[in-house]
Design a protein around this motif. Structure first.
Motif, PDB file in Angstrom:
ATOM      1  N   ALA A   1      -9.071 -12.852   7.067  1.00 57.87           N
ATOM      2  CA  ALA A   1      -7.730 -12.572   7.569  1.00 57.87           C
ATOM      3  C   ALA A   1      -7.412 -11.089   7.472  1.00 57.87           C
ATOM      4  CB  ALA A   1      -6.706 -13.371   6.777  1.00 57.87           C
ATOM      5  N   SER A   2      -6.605 -10.606   8.412  1.00 58.88           N
ATOM      6  CA  SER A   2      -6.152  -9.220   8.370  1.00 58.88           C
ATOM      7  C   SER A   2      -4.865  -9.093   9.156  1.00 58.88           C
ATOM      8  CB  SER A   2      -7.226  -8.280   8.925  1.00 58.88           C
ATOM      9  OG  SER A   2      -7.511  -8.587  10.273  1.00 58.88           O
ATOM     10  N   GLY A   3      -4.154  -7.982   8.931  1.00 61.22           N
ATOM     11  CA  GLY A   3      -2.956  -7.705   9.706  1.00 61.22           C
ATOM     12  C   GLY A   3      -1.664  -8.243   9.108  1.00 61.22           C
ATOM     13  N   PHE A   4      -1.740  -8.793   7.903  1.00 64.47           N
ATOM     14  CA  PHE A   4      -0.529  -9.282   7.233  1.00 64.47           C
ATOM     15  C   PHE A   4      -0.803  -9.314   5.730  1.00 64.47           C
ATOM     16  CE2 PHE A   4      -1.739 -13.671   6.086  1.00 64.47           C
ATOM     17  CZ  PHE A   4      -2.890 -13.845   6.846  1.00 64.47           C
TER      18      PHE A   4
ATOM     19  N   TYR B   1       2.763 -16.716   8.306  1.00 65.30           N
ATOM     20  CA  TYR B   1       3.251 -15.368   8.641  1.00 65.30           C
ATOM     21  C   TYR B   1       3.446 -15.243  10.144  1.00 65.30           C
ATOM     22  CZ  TYR B   1       3.342 -10.294   9.104  1.00 65.30           C
ATOM     23  OH  TYR B   1       3.699  -9.006   9.420  1.00 65.30           O
ATOM     24  N   LYS B   2       2.521 -15.900  10.885  1.00 64.66           N
ATOM     25  CA  LYS B   2       2.633 -15.915  12.346  1.00 64.66           C
ATOM     26  C   LYS B   2       2.233 -17.315  12.811  1.00 64.66           C
ATOM     27  CE  LYS B   2       1.643 -12.955  16.329  1.00 64.66           C
ATOM     28  NZ  LYS B   2       0.907 -11.766  16.805  1.00 64.66           N
TER      29      LYS B   2
ATOM     30  N   ASN C   1      -9.272 -11.031   1.120  1.00 70.18           N
ATOM     31  CA  ASN C   1      -8.462 -11.553   2.230  1.00 70.18           C
ATOM     32  C   ASN C   1      -9.186 -12.682   2.957  1.00 70.18           C
ATOM     33  OD1 ASN C   1      -6.584  -9.646   1.554  1.00 70.18           O
ATOM     34  ND2 ASN C   1      -6.481  -8.695   3.573  1.00 70.18           N
TER      35      ASN C   1
ATOM     36  N   GLN D   1      -2.565  -5.900  14.137  1.00 69.77           N
ATOM     37  CA  GLN D   1      -2.071  -7.229  14.470  1.00 69.77           C
ATOM     38  C   GLN D   1      -2.794  -8.271  13.624  1.00 69.77           C
ATOM     39  OE1 GLN D   1      -3.982  -5.410  16.620  1.00 69.77           O
ATOM     40  NE2 GLN D   1      -5.399  -6.748  17.724  1.00 69.77           N
ATOM     41  N   VAL D   2      -2.242  -9.475  13.595  1.00 66.55           N
ATOM     42  CA  VAL D   2      -2.838 -10.548  12.814  1.00 66.55           C
ATOM     43  C   VAL D   2      -4.185 -10.942  13.416  1.00 66.55           C
ATOM     44  CG1 VAL D   2      -2.600 -12.957  12.119  1.00 66.55           C
ATOM     45  CG2 VAL D   2      -0.617 -11.431  12.037  1.00 66.55           C
ATOM     46  N   GLN D   3      -5.177 -11.080  12.530  1.00 68.11           N
ATOM     47  CA  GLN D   3      -6.472 -11.606  12.946  1.00 68.11           C
ATOM     48  C   GLN D   3      -6.907 -12.670  11.947  1.00 68.11           C
ATOM     49  OE1 GLN D   3      -9.256  -8.292  13.513  1.00 68.11           O
ATOM     50  NE2 GLN D   3      -8.914  -8.455  15.704  1.00 68.11           N
TER      51      GLN D   3
END
Length: 116
Positions: free
Chosen positions: A24-27, A101-102, A78, A1-3
């Protein structure tokens, strides 16, 4: 998931500097522009501070921080950064990074306090 994990905030005197980071992670990080927002104490909304395009070739700043803040990114890590120089008491806020993205997702933010 997005973090989105912000760090680097703290207490600094007027005129001082801080460098914020957002991991950032998850996308697909390198495909998206990234923003920094801030929310002042008691404020109802977050205000846009700075934006950087996906490859860092276009930067935009709020008038209140232009010339003092610099946004940058490292797509290999990232991570997006916000270098804040010549800080003023009115810069006191919780700072958040953000991705379209979210768009409804927000991390915990990092507190910046500018005070003598």
């Amino acid at each position: 998931q997005v973090q989105l994990v912000e760090s680097g905030g703290g207490l600094v005197q007027p005129g001082g500097s801080l460098r914020l980071s957002c991991a950032a992670s998850g996308f697909p990080f390198s495909a998206y522009a990234m923003d920094w927002y801030r929310q002042v104490p008691g404020g109802k909304e977050r205000d846009l501070v700075a934006t950087i395009t996906s490859y860092g070739d276009d930067l935009n700043y709020a008038a209140s921080v232009s010339g003092r803040f610099t946004i940058s990114r490292d797509n290999a890590k990232n991570t997006v950064y916000l270098q804040m120089d010549n800080l003023k008491p009115e810069d006191t806020a919780v700072y958040y990074c953000h991705t379209l993205y979210k768009p409804k997702f927000w991390g915990r933010g990092t507190q910046v306090t500018v005070s003598s």
